[in-house]
Design a protein around this motif. Structure first.
Motif, PDB file in Angstrom:
ATOM      1  N   THR A  13      -7.932 -71.677  36.685  1.00 31.67           N
ATOM      2  CA  THR A  13      -8.993 -70.729  36.993  1.00 31.67           C
ATOM      3  C   THR A  13     -10.357 -71.318  36.638  1.00 31.67           C
ATOM      4  O   THR A  13     -10.450 -72.362  35.988  1.00 31.67           O
TER       5      THR A  13
ATOM      6  N   PRO B 287      -3.938 -66.437  30.133  1.00 35.96           N
ATOM      7  CA  PRO B 287      -2.538 -66.085  30.408  1.00 35.96           C
ATOM      8  C   PRO B 287      -1.640 -66.456  29.234  1.00 35.96           C
ATOM      9  O   PRO B 287      -1.853 -67.456  28.562  1.00 35.96           O
TER      10      PRO B 287
ATOM     11  N   LYS C  72       7.530 -62.070  31.181  1.00 31.92           N
ATOM     12  CA  LYS C  72       6.408 -61.897  32.088  1.00 31.92           C
ATOM     13  C   LYS C  72       5.157 -62.543  31.506  1.00 31.92           C
ATOM     14  O   LYS C  72       5.056 -62.789  30.296  1.00 31.92           O
TER      15      LYS C  72
ATOM     16  N   LEU D 223       1.301 -62.163  30.658  1.00 31.46           N
ATOM     17  CA  LEU D 223       0.249 -61.175  30.430  1.00 31.46           C
ATOM     18  C   LEU D 223      -1.073 -61.896  30.183  1.00 31.46           C
ATOM     19  O   LEU D 223      -1.118 -63.121  30.096  1.00 31.46           O
ATOM     20  N   LYS D 224      -2.151 -61.124  30.065  1.00 33.92           N
ATOM     21  CA  LYS D 224      -3.467 -61.680  29.787  1.00 33.92           C
ATOM     22  C   LYS D 224      -3.905 -61.253  28.396  1.00 33.92           C
ATOM     23  O   LYS D 224      -3.686 -60.108  27.984  1.00 33.92           O
TER      24      LYS D 224
ATOM     25  N   TYR E  68      -3.311 -57.456  28.034  1.00 32.32           N
ATOM     26  CA  TYR E  68      -3.378 -56.714  29.293  1.00 32.32           C
ATOM     27  C   TYR E  68      -2.211 -57.071  30.199  1.00 32.32           C
ATOM     28  O   TYR E  68      -1.743 -58.199  30.216  1.00 32.32           O
ATOM     29  N   ASN E  69      -1.757 -56.093  30.960  1.00 31.12           N
ATOM     30  CA  ASN E  69      -0.869 -56.325  32.095  1.00 31.12           C
ATOM     31  C   ASN E  69      -1.716 -56.088  33.335  1.00 31.12           C
ATOM     32  O   ASN E  69      -2.037 -54.947  33.674  1.00 31.12           O
ATOM     33  N   ASN E  70      -2.122 -57.182  34.000  1.00 32.93           N
ATOM     34  CA  ASN E  70      -3.156 -57.131  35.039  1.00 32.93           C
ATOM     35  C   ASN E  70      -4.436 -56.574  34.412  1.00 32.93           C
ATOM     36  O   ASN E  70      -4.991 -57.202  33.535  1.00 32.93           O
ATOM     37  N   ILE E  71      -4.867 -55.362  34.816  1.00 31.19           N
ATOM     38  CA  ILE E  71      -6.079 -54.811  34.202  1.00 31.19           C
ATOM     39  C   ILE E  71      -5.755 -53.693  33.219  1.00 31.19           C
ATOM     40  O   ILE E  71      -6.659 -53.071  32.651  1.00 31.19           O
ATOM     41  N   ASP E  72      -4.465 -53.418  33.007  1.00 30.73           N
ATOM     42  CA  ASP E  72      -4.058 -52.335  32.103  1.00 30.73           C
ATOM     43  C   ASP E  72      -3.916 -52.857  30.682  1.00 30.73           C
ATOM     44  O   ASP E  72      -3.132 -53.769  30.404  1.00 30.73           O
TER      45      ASP E  72
END
Length: 399
Positions: free
Chosen positions: A163, A305, A330, A332-333, A344-348
């Motif tokens: 990224t 990540p 998985k 996560l961020k 975060y999980n995506n934006i959650d």
């Protein structure tokens, strides 16, 4: 040829005829002395097949050197790091040729051009590298390579993704490693920092270049040789290949990559004839200093990540922090802000952990849910007591 000469001499002796050395010499294209020598019974001594210190590694060398992308230099460095008694590089090359362990075509040579000290830095990603640990764990990663144009000083940086934040982080690590930034930075159409439609650098990267006082440039389309110095650095990555299956953890893999950086920078460069580490002493004087801590932190403070392991935890700065067990395996961020870790999980946002010195940091709900899964045959009160007792023990484990 010698056997034919010896046979004719033997026939002449049987008929008790004196050989004509001059005539035989002209016939077979050798000297009169050679004919005379073999007529007088000379026998060439058979050479003794001396054992080599590399014999015990013969099959392993053959296996490593025939891996896709492997080089003789990389394989030699790998075995020398294990056993420096194997001898010199030239001895290793001779052994490989003698036993026909490999056949390779010469690499295509790209034209080079020279730059003044501090003038240019080239950077690129060596993408989609896959290596397997001793335990069979698969590691998929990239290596961000940077090269100073004058000194040929290299920096190899491990990166899970590609990224724009990774580019910022890796460049900052390189600037700190070199002691500053070059006047111009050259790369290709790297999708994370180049707009796909306009083919121009993104506003974020242009701002980054202003903050770190350099001019961004792209190499000519379909002309990777214009950044040949970093392409040369990428070839050094082939030295990683012999370590496939020879490391245990991600940390150990990163240590191998860092050692590779040091090795390359301490070797005499074929073009300059000088070790890059020595030329850096001069080039460093022409590099722009890195900006203040606040500017650097603004580019490093982003979501990274991180993979959730089987214990329902992620690793961060040598410590473990839990998430709900449904996220096992998985990606996560994570983000660090104000001494807290945001996950975060995506934006959650799914978890917030205070950063601690504890080795293991389980959220109480996460641990109880794991125990419910593992001890489903026990009643809720037993599970509650068991979980609280174990959490107390884990809280006492310091890093």
């Amino acid at each position: 040829m010698i056997e034919i000469i010896k046979a004719e001499l033997s026939i002449l002796r049987c008929f008790k005829m004196k050989p004509n050395y001059s005539e035989l010499a002209r016939k077979y294209g050798v000297s009169r002395q050679t004919i005379s020598k073999y007529n007088n019974g000379f026998e060439k001594k058979q050479t003794r097949d001396k054992k080599s210190k590399l014999d015990k590694y013969k099959e392993e060398i053959k296996e490593k050197i025939n891996l896709a992308g492997a080089t003789i230099t990389g394989v030699y460095k790998y075995f020398y790091s294990r056993d420096n008694a194997i001898g010199s590089r030239s001895n290793f090359d001779y052994y490989v040729r003698k036993h026909k362990l490999i056949t390779k075509n010469k690499s295509t040579v790209h034209p080079r051009y020279e730059t003044k000290p501090g003038e240019q830095l080239q950077f690129d990603f060596k993408e989609d590298i896959t290596m397997v640990s001793k335990n069979g764990e698969i590691f998929e990663f990239n290596i961000f390579t940077t090269t100073l144009g004058h000194s040929r000083m290299h920096k190899f940086t491990y990166s899970k993704s590609k990224t724009k934040e990774d580019v910022f982080r890796c460049l900052i690590e390189s600037f700190k490693y070199y002691g500053g930034a070059a006047q111009r930075l050259l790369t290709d159409n790297m999708s994370s920092i180049v707009n796909v439609k306009t083919k121009k650098f993104t506003e974020e990267f242009r701002q980054f270049s202003k903050d770190f006082n350099f001019t961004p440039e792209k190499c000519n389309v379909r002309s990777p040789q214009t950044k040949g110095k970093v392409e040369s650095a990428n070839r050094f990555i082939s030295r990683l290949i012999p370590y496939n299956g020879e490391f245990e953890t991600e940390e150990e893999l990163i240590q191998i990559i860092n050692k590779l950086s040091d090795d390359v920078n301490n070797e005499i460069n074929q073009t300059t004839g000088v070790r890059p580490i020595m030329l850096l002493k001069k080039e460093k004087e022409y590099l722009s200093p890195v900006p203040n801590k606040e500017i650097i932190e603004s580019y490093l403070n982003y979501m990274k990540p991180s993979t959730v392991h089987n214990d329902s935890m992620i690793y961060y700065k040598g410590k473990r922090y839990s998430v709900p067990h449904k996220f096992v395996n998985k990606t996560l961020k994570i983000r660090e802000l104000d001494n807290k870790l945001y996950i975060y999980n995506n934006i959650d946002l799914i978890r917030i952990h205070p950063l601690t010195e504890k080795k293991i940091n389980y959220h109480e709900d996460d641990y109880k849910n794991i125990m419910n899964e593992k001890l489903s045959f026990r009643d809720d009160e037993d599970i509650e007591a068991f979980a609280m007792r174990n959490l107390e023990i884990l809280d006492n484990l310091k890093g």
